[in-house]
Motif scaffolding. Structure first.
Motif, short mmCIF file in Angstrom:
data_model
loop_
_atom_site.label_atom_id
_atom_site.label_comp_id
_atom_site.label_asym_id
_atom_site.label_seq_id
_atom_site.Cartn_x
_atom_site.Cartn_y
_atom_site.Cartn_z
N VAL A 134 73.62 56.84 -12.80
CA VAL A 134 72.91 58.12 -12.76
C VAL A 134 71.77 58.04 -13.76
O VAL A 134 72.01 57.93 -14.97
N ALA A 135 70.54 58.06 -13.28
CA ALA A 135 69.39 58.08 -14.18
C ALA A 135 69.40 59.37 -14.98
O ALA A 135 69.89 60.41 -14.51
N SER A 136 68.84 59.34 -16.18
CA SER A 136 68.79 60.55 -17.02
C SER A 136 68.17 61.72 -16.28
O SER A 136 68.61 62.86 -16.41
N ALA A 137 67.14 61.43 -15.48
CA ALA A 137 66.45 62.49 -14.73
C ALA A 137 67.36 63.17 -13.72
O ALA A 137 67.10 64.30 -13.29
N SER A 138 68.45 62.49 -13.32
CA SER A 138 69.35 63.02 -12.28
C SER A 138 70.61 63.64 -12.84
O SER A 138 71.47 64.09 -12.08
N LEU A 139 70.75 63.69 -14.17
CA LEU A 139 71.99 64.19 -14.78
C LEU A 139 72.32 65.61 -14.36
O LEU A 139 73.50 65.99 -14.28
N THR A 140 71.31 66.42 -14.04
CA THR A 140 71.54 67.82 -13.69
C THR A 140 71.67 68.06 -12.19
O THR A 140 71.76 69.21 -11.74
N ASP A 141 71.69 66.98 -11.39
CA ASP A 141 71.76 67.09 -9.92
C ASP A 141 73.23 67.06 -9.48
O ASP A 141 73.79 66.00 -9.19
N ASP A 142 73.88 68.23 -9.46
CA ASP A 142 75.31 68.30 -9.15
C ASP A 142 75.64 67.72 -7.78
O ASP A 142 76.69 67.08 -7.60
N GLU A 143 74.77 67.94 -6.79
CA GLU A 143 75.03 67.41 -5.45
C GLU A 143 75.11 65.89 -5.49
O GLU A 143 76.00 65.28 -4.90
N LEU A 144 74.19 65.26 -6.21
CA LEU A 144 74.20 63.81 -6.34
C LEU A 144 75.45 63.34 -7.08
O LEU A 144 76.11 62.37 -6.67
N LEU A 145 75.80 64.03 -8.16
CA LEU A 145 76.98 63.64 -8.94
C LEU A 145 78.24 63.73 -8.10
O LEU A 145 79.11 62.84 -8.17
N ARG A 146 78.36 64.78 -7.29
CA ARG A 146 79.54 64.91 -6.43
C ARG A 146 79.60 63.78 -5.40
O ARG A 146 80.68 63.23 -5.12
N ALA A 147 78.45 63.42 -4.85
CA ALA A 147 78.40 62.31 -3.87
C ALA A 147 78.82 61.01 -4.53
O ALA A 147 79.55 60.20 -3.92
N LEU A 148 78.40 60.80 -5.77
CA LEU A 148 78.78 59.57 -6.47
C LEU A 148 80.27 59.56 -6.80
O LEU A 148 80.93 58.52 -6.70
N ARG A 149 80.80 60.71 -7.17
CA ARG A 149 82.23 60.77 -7.49
C ARG A 149 83.08 60.40 -6.28
O ARG A 149 84.10 59.71 -6.40
N THR A 150 82.66 60.85 -5.09
CA THR A 150 83.46 60.59 -3.89
C THR A 150 83.47 59.11 -3.48
O THR A 150 84.32 58.70 -2.71
N THR A 151 82.54 58.30 -4.03
CA THR A 151 82.55 56.86 -3.68
C THR A 151 83.74 56.15 -4.30
O THR A 151 84.15 55.09 -3.82
N GLY A 152 84.28 56.72 -5.38
CA GLY A 152 85.40 56.06 -6.06
C GLY A 152 84.99 54.90 -6.94
O GLY A 152 85.83 54.26 -7.58
N ARG A 153 83.69 54.62 -7.00
CA ARG A 153 83.21 53.51 -7.84
C ARG A 153 82.95 54.01 -9.27
O ARG A 153 82.79 55.20 -9.50
N ALA A 154 82.90 53.06 -10.20
CA ALA A 154 82.51 53.40 -11.56
C ALA A 154 81.10 53.97 -11.55
O ALA A 154 80.24 53.53 -10.78
N VAL A 155 80.86 54.97 -12.38
CA VAL A 155 79.55 55.61 -12.47
C VAL A 155 79.07 55.54 -13.91
O VAL A 155 79.79 55.93 -14.84
N ILE A 156 77.84 55.04 -14.10
CA ILE A 156 77.22 54.96 -15.42
C ILE A 156 76.28 56.15 -15.55
O ILE A 156 75.39 56.32 -14.72
N LEU A 157 76.50 56.97 -16.56
CA LEU A 157 75.74 58.21 -16.73
C LEU A 157 74.81 58.08 -17.93
O LEU A 157 75.26 57.98 -19.07
#
Length: 312
Positions: free
Chosen positions: A133-156
Motif C-alpha cells: 500500500v503506497a502512502s498515498a493510498s493509506l486512506t483508500d478503504d476500498e483498496l485496503l479491503r480488496a487487499l485484505r481479501t487476497t489473504g496475502r501479506a500487505v506492506i503498509l
C-alpha cells in the motif's frame, strides 16, 4: 507456524525481528515504460543481493483525475496528453508475465503497489509474495479491503499520514498479516524530516506488527540507521542513472550505491547481535595479556565453573 506474532511470510521468506532484513529495490515507474530498463533494474537488484523488486500498478482511467486527462506535457516520446502518458509508462499482462519469468530466473521476488481495486485483481493473476500500500493510498478503504481479501501479506507505508489515519488503516486491513513501514513522502526527503525514531514509536503502538522503513532520501546512511533502530524491511527507489527522465529518479539509489547499501545492512544486522552480554572466546587472549588484576568476581566464576565452593 511461528508463535512470534511479529513474523510475516513473504513467499519462501519469514520477515520480522530475528530474521534477515528483507531488502526491496523499488523500481516503481523508473523503467519509463521500457521492459529493457525493467530487466536491467532487476539485474541491478539481484546482483546487489536484494530480496525483491517492486513496481507500481495503476489503472490510468481510475487513478488520473478526469480534468487532467487532456492536459498535454512534454515526454521523452514527444508531446502527449497526460492520460496517454500514464498508459505509456504502465506495463500490461504480457509485460508482467515476462517480468515474472525473468525474476524467477534471477532468483528474486517481485510485487507491486496497486493504486486501485482493478490493479489488485490484475496482480492477483501472479503469485506475488505480498502487496504494497503506497502512502498515498493509506486512506483508500476500498483498496485496503480488496487487499485484505487476497489473504496475502500487505506492506503498509505510512508517509503523509496522521497516527489516527494509520490506526484506521490497520483496523480496515487487520493487523494479522501486515507489515508497516515508516516513511516521509517527500522526494527527496530532508534528513531533519525523516524522524527515524518513529520506527520505535510504531513498534510500541503496534506490538504485533513488524515495522520497516521506506526511504526517499538521498544518501545511504539514514537508511542504515533505520536498520540499527530495528527496521525489519527496507525499501529504497533504485535507478540506472539519477539523471534519467522521471519524477522519482533523483531520490533513487544508483547501482553502486545499492551494492553498498545491501552490504552495509548485512554488516549492521550481524553486528546487532542478541543483546546478551558475554565474554567471547576471541577476548580470552587479550584478557590474559591485558588484564593485570583478574578480580574477585572472576576468581569466583572460575571456581564455580570448576565445581569448587564459592565464598564470595
Amino acid at each position: 507456524m511461528s508463535t512470534n506474532t511479529r513474523l510475516r511470510t513473504f513467499g519462501s521468506r519469514e520477515v520480522g525481528p530475528g530474521r534477515p532484513v528483507y531488502i526491496c529495490g523499488e523500481i516503481g515507474i523508473n523503467h519509463n515504460g521500457e521492459l529493457d530498463n525493467a530487466f536491467k533494474l532487476i539485474d541491478v537488484a539481484a546482483e546487489a543481493g536484494c530480496d525483491a523488486v517492486k513496481f507500481q500498478k495503476r489503472t490510468p482511467e481510475i487513478c488520473t483525475p478526469r480534468d487532467q486527462w487532456d492536459i498535454e506535457r512534454d515526454t521523452p516520446w514527444g508531446r502527449m496528453t497526460y492520460i496517454d502518458y500514464r498508459h505509456r509508462v504502465e506495463f500490461g499482462e504480457d509485460d508482467y508475465a515476462k517480468i515474472d519469468e525473468y525474476c524467477k530466473k534471477k532468483g528474486i521476488d517481485w510485487f507491486a503497489s496497486p493504486w486501485d481495486t482493478e490493479a489488485v485483481a490484475f496482480l492477483e493473476k501472479f503469485d506475488v509474495p505480498a502487496h504494497k500500500v503506497a502512502s498515498a493510498s493509506l486512506t483508500d478503504d476500498e483498496l485496503l479491503r480488496a487487499l485484505r481479501t487476497t489473504g496475502r501479506a500487505v506492506i503498509l507505508s505510512t508517509g503523509m499520514s496522521s497516527p489516527r489515519q494509520i490506526r484506521h488503516a490497520v483496523e480496515v486491513l487487520g493487523s494479522d498479516n501486515i507489515l508497516m513501514c515508516h516513511a516521509t513522502s517527500t522526494y527527496p526527503a530532508k534528513a531533519e524530516e525523516l524522524n527515524l525514531r518513529v520506527i520505535n514509536t510504531l513498534e510500541k503502538e503496534f506490538p504485533n506488527v513488524p515495522i520497516g522503513y521506506s526511504g526517499h532520501e538521498t544518501g545511504l546512511q539514514t537508511t542504515l540507521a533505520a536498520v540499527a533502530l530495528g527496521a525489519t524491511f527496507v525499501e529504497r527507489h533504485i535507478t540506472l542513472d539519477r539523471a534519467m527522465w522521471g519524477s522519482d529518479q533523483a531520490a533513487s539509489v544508483e547501482p553502486q550505491g545499492l551494492v553498498r547499501l545491501v552490504r552495509d545492512i548485512r554488516t549492521i544486522e550481524a553486528s546487532l547481535g542478541d543483546g546478551v552480554k558475554k565474554v567471547y572466546d576471541s577476548e580470552l587472549g587479550p584478557m590474559k595479556k591485558l588484564r593485570r588484576v583478574s578480580g574477585v568476581v572472576a576468581e569466583a566464576e572460575i571456581a564455580a565453573a570448576a565445581g569448587e565452593p564459592v565464598s564470595v
